[in-house]
Design a protein around this motif. Structure first.
Motif, PDB file in Angstrom:
ATOM      1  N   ALA A  40       0.822  -1.213   0.000  1.00  0.00           N
ATOM      2  CA  ALA A  40       0.000   0.000   0.000  1.00  0.00           C
ATOM      3  C   ALA A  40       0.852   1.258   0.000  1.00  0.00           C
ATOM      4  N   HIS A  41       1.965   1.239   0.732  1.00  0.00           N
ATOM      5  CA  HIS A  41       2.808   2.426   0.877  1.00  0.00           C
ATOM      6  C   HIS A  41       3.695   2.626  -0.351  1.00  0.00           C
ATOM      7  N   LYS A  42       4.625   1.725  -0.553  1.00  0.00           N
ATOM      8  CA  LYS A  42       5.576   1.889  -1.649  1.00  0.00           C
ATOM      9  C   LYS A  42       4.966   1.587  -3.014  1.00  0.00           C
ATOM     10  N   GLY A  43       4.034   0.628  -3.043  1.00  0.00           N
ATOM     11  CA  GLY A  43       3.444   0.230  -4.317  1.00  0.00           C
ATOM     12  C   GLY A  43       2.236   1.045  -4.735  1.00  0.00           C
ATOM     13  N   GLY A  44       1.636   1.763  -3.783  1.00  0.00           N
ATOM     14  CA  GLY A  44       0.433   2.530  -4.093  1.00  0.00           C
ATOM     15  C   GLY A  44      -0.738   1.658  -4.493  1.00  0.00           C
ATOM     16  N   LEU A  45      -0.757   0.416  -3.996  1.00  0.00           N
ATOM     17  CA  LEU A  45      -1.752  -0.568  -4.415  1.00  0.00           C
ATOM     18  C   LEU A  45      -2.915  -0.655  -3.435  1.00  0.00           C
ATOM     19  N   GLN A  46      -4.049  -1.103  -3.951  1.00  0.00           N
ATOM     20  CA  GLN A  46      -5.175  -1.452  -3.096  1.00  0.00           C
ATOM     21  C   GLN A  46      -4.884  -2.834  -2.502  1.00  0.00           C
ATOM     22  N   VAL A  47      -5.000  -2.959  -1.189  1.00  0.00           N
ATOM     23  CA  VAL A  47      -4.608  -4.189  -0.510  1.00  0.00           C
ATOM     24  C   VAL A  47      -5.759  -4.709   0.339  1.00  0.00           C
ATOM     25  N   ILE A  48      -5.983  -6.021   0.229  1.00  0.00           N
ATOM     26  CA  ILE A  48      -6.996  -6.683   1.050  1.00  0.00           C
ATOM     27  C   ILE A  48      -6.275  -7.725   1.905  1.00  0.00           C
ATOM     28  N   VAL A  49      -6.314  -7.542   3.214  1.00  0.00           N
ATOM     29  CA  VAL A  49      -5.702  -8.496   4.139  1.00  0.00           C
ATOM     30  C   VAL A  49      -6.784  -9.450   4.620  1.00  0.00           C
ATOM     31  N   GLN A  50      -6.563 -10.746   4.414  1.00  0.00           N
ATOM     32  CA  GLN A  50      -7.569 -11.736   4.794  1.00  0.00           C
ATOM     33  C   GLN A  50      -7.042 -12.631   5.905  1.00  0.00           C
ATOM     34  N   ASP A  51      -7.874 -12.820   6.916  1.00  0.00           N
ATOM     35  CA  ASP A  51      -7.563 -13.734   8.010  1.00  0.00           C
ATOM     36  C   ASP A  51      -8.890 -14.166   8.623  1.00  0.00           C
ATOM     37  N   VAL A  52      -8.969 -15.380   9.113  1.00  0.00           N
ATOM     38  CA  VAL A  52     -10.226 -15.865   9.698  1.00  0.00           C
ATOM     39  C   VAL A  52     -10.412 -15.382  11.134  1.00  0.00           C
ATOM     40  N   ASN A  53      -9.372 -14.803  11.693  1.00  0.00           N
ATOM     41  CA  ASN A  53      -9.382 -14.409  13.104  1.00  0.00           C
ATOM     42  C   ASN A  53      -9.555 -12.898  13.233  1.00  0.00           C
ATOM     43  N   ASP A  54     -10.685 -12.472  13.800  1.00  0.00           N
ATOM     44  CA  ASP A  54     -10.956 -11.041  13.975  1.00  0.00           C
ATOM     45  C   ASP A  54      -9.893 -10.358  14.824  1.00  0.00           C
ATOM     46  N   GLN A  55      -9.473 -11.021  15.877  1.00  0.00           N
ATOM     47  CA  GLN A  55      -8.484 -10.442  16.782  1.00  0.00           C
ATOM     48  C   GLN A  55      -7.151 -10.229  16.058  1.00  0.00           C
ATOM     49  N   ALA A  56      -6.798 -11.195  15.220  1.00  0.00           N
ATOM     50  CA  ALA A  56      -5.556 -11.072  14.453  1.00  0.00           C
ATOM     51  C   ALA A  56      -5.630  -9.906  13.472  1.00  0.00           C
ATOM     52  N   LEU A  57      -6.791  -9.718  12.851  1.00  0.00           N
ATOM     53  CA  LEU A  57      -6.966  -8.598  11.929  1.00  0.00           C
ATOM     54  C   LEU A  57      -6.871  -7.255  12.654  1.00  0.00           C
ATOM     55  N   GLU A  58      -7.462  -7.188  13.830  1.00  0.00           N
ATOM     56  CA  GLU A  58      -7.381  -5.949  14.618  1.00  0.00           C
ATOM     57  C   GLU A  58      -5.931  -5.656  15.014  1.00  0.00           C
ATOM     58  N   LYS A  59      -5.215  -6.692  15.395  1.00  0.00           N
ATOM     59  CA  LYS A  59      -3.811  -6.525  15.760  1.00  0.00           C
ATOM     60  C   LYS A  59      -2.982  -6.083  14.560  1.00  0.00           C
ATOM     61  N   ALA A  60      -3.301  -6.637  13.383  1.00  0.00           N
ATOM     62  CA  ALA A  60      -2.583  -6.257  12.163  1.00  0.00           C
ATOM     63  C   ALA A  60      -2.821  -4.797  11.822  1.00  0.00           C
ATOM     64  N   ALA A  61      -4.067  -4.357  11.912  1.00  0.00           N
ATOM     65  CA  ALA A  61      -4.395  -2.960  11.624  1.00  0.00           C
ATOM     66  C   ALA A  61      -3.640  -2.027  12.562  1.00  0.00           C
ATOM     67  N   ALA A  62      -3.597  -2.388  13.843  1.00  0.00           N
ATOM     68  CA  ALA A  62      -2.871  -1.573  14.816  1.00  0.00           C
ATOM     69  C   ALA A  62      -1.373  -1.585  14.531  1.00  0.00           C
ATOM     70  N   GLY A  63      -0.849  -2.732  14.113  1.00  0.00           N
ATOM     71  CA  GLY A  63       0.574  -2.849  13.806  1.00  0.00           C
ATOM     72  C   GLY A  63       0.984  -1.993  12.623  1.00  0.00           C
ATOM     73  N   ILE A  64       0.144  -1.982  11.585  1.00  0.00           N
ATOM     74  CA  ILE A  64       0.429  -1.157  10.414  1.00  0.00           C
ATOM     75  C   ILE A  64       0.390   0.325  10.774  1.00  0.00           C
ATOM     76  N   GLU A  65      -0.635   0.718  11.530  1.00  0.00           N
ATOM     77  CA  GLU A  65      -0.757   2.120  11.940  1.00  0.00           C
ATOM     78  C   GLU A  65       0.464   2.554  12.757  1.00  0.00           C
ATOM     79  N   LYS A  66       0.894   1.711  13.673  1.00  0.00           N
ATOM     80  CA  LYS A  66       2.046   2.022  14.515  1.00  0.00           C
ATOM     81  C   LYS A  66       3.320   2.129  13.687  1.00  0.00           C
ATOM     82  N   SER A  67       3.499   1.215  12.736  1.00  0.00           N
ATOM     83  CA  SER A  67       4.686   1.240  11.885  1.00  0.00           C
ATOM     84  C   SER A  67       4.738   2.500  11.031  1.00  0.00           C
ATOM     85  N   LEU A  68       3.603   2.862  10.443  1.00  0.00           N
ATOM     86  CA  LEU A  68       3.553   4.071   9.611  1.00  0.00           C
ATOM     87  C   LEU A  68       3.799   5.319  10.445  1.00  0.00           C
TER      88      LEU A  68
END
Length: 301
Positions: A40-68
């Protein structure tokens, strides 16, 4: 600052990889969300992150926000650009959400049977032209491709951890990977500001064929009482100029992942020099997996 996100603002200027506009990432762990971030950052692409675990997705979203936010704090990204990057990433629980993707990168557990099942399901779901890539660190791309009806469009795209900071992408061509697929992925890697290398499809590829026996030997050195974990890492850092000791690195990678890769090497080559150290097996059995569990060769609690 004006030029720092040019690559993200003008994706159509990036050669062959402009054909890739929507990327799916399966698995929202440390590798998965790191891959999503750079797409999403360097490539400027639309990205869909898929995981069956809601908690894991929430953690991923927080991780990306923190990294940026770290990029913002270092003046490598503006707050507006950070918001734009985040707007290009969405999080979904179902594979069906990836049906319009031009490329799907699988970044799940290092288990061949599970990966094959995912590839088979993706093959039935995606458009005929879509590419399937695996972030596997050791498993045969040729065998993963055999689970699909599009082996020419299956490739390995092995990122290094942490993905937003490490410059290398190891591209692995399976026996049937086409030149066109390789060219698209090599071009995309450059678009992501990565340096790519190409490996033949043998167990461990280049990176882990060299790295994991080193880590395994360091574990044997602990197992045989030759030196402490601290002293072994100090020798490799100060004596061999490694930025991180092999046991600290093993903890960072995850000892379960290290064991899985050593098993692939041992099974693939049938060579005793790739035999996993019994201490590595014991630590994994005990749940001492490294940083992610709070304990490995060192404590992280």
């Amino acid at each position: 600052m004006a030029n720092q996100c040019d690559i993200a603002q003008h994706p159509d200027s990036q050669g062959q990889s402009a054909a890739i506009q929507i990327v799916g990432v399966i698995g929202s762990g440390q590798m998965g969300h790191g891959i999503a971030q750079v797409m999403a950052h360097k490539g400027g692409l639309q990205v869909i992150v898929q995981d069956v675990n809601d908690q894991a997705l929430e953690k991923a979203a927080a991780g990306i926000e923190k990294s940026l936010e770290k990029f913002v704090s270092k003046d490598l990204l503006t707050p507006v650009q950070k918001t734009e990057v985040l707007s290009r990433i969405r999080f979904e629980r179902t594979l069906e959400a990836l049906k319009d993707a031009d490329l799907v990168v699988e970044a799940i557990v290092e288990n061949e049977a599970i990966k094959k099942d995912v590839f088979q399901n993706l093959d039935a779901l995606l458009r005929p032209a879509a590419i399937l890539a695996s972030n596997t660190s050791s498993i045969s791309i040729t065998r993963l491709a055999s689970a699909t009806q599009r082996p020419a469009q299956v490739i390995g795209m092995h990122f290094m951890n942490p993905v937003p900071l490490m410059k290398l992408v190891e591209i692995i061509r399976g026996a049937q990977t086409s030149d066109a697929t390789y060219a698209l992925i090599a071009d995309l890697s450059a678009r992501l500001d990565k340096t790519s290398v190409v490996s033949r499809d043998f167990p461990g590829f280049i990176s882990n064929r060299v790295l994991m026996p080193l880590i395994n030997e360091a574990i044997f050195t602990v197992y045989e009482g030759i030196g402490s974990a601290e002293d072994i890492d100090t020798v490799m850092k100060l004596g061999m100029n490694h930025p991180m000791g092999p046991l600290t690195l093993a903890d960072f990678i995850g000892l379960d992942t290290c064991l899985a890769i050593m098993n692939v090497l041992h099974d693939g080559f049938q060579d005793p020099r790739f035999r996993p150290c019994p201490l590595l097996k014991q630590y994994v059995d005990a749940g001492y997996l490294g940083r992610k569990s709070g304990r490995g060769f060192f404590s992280y609690r």
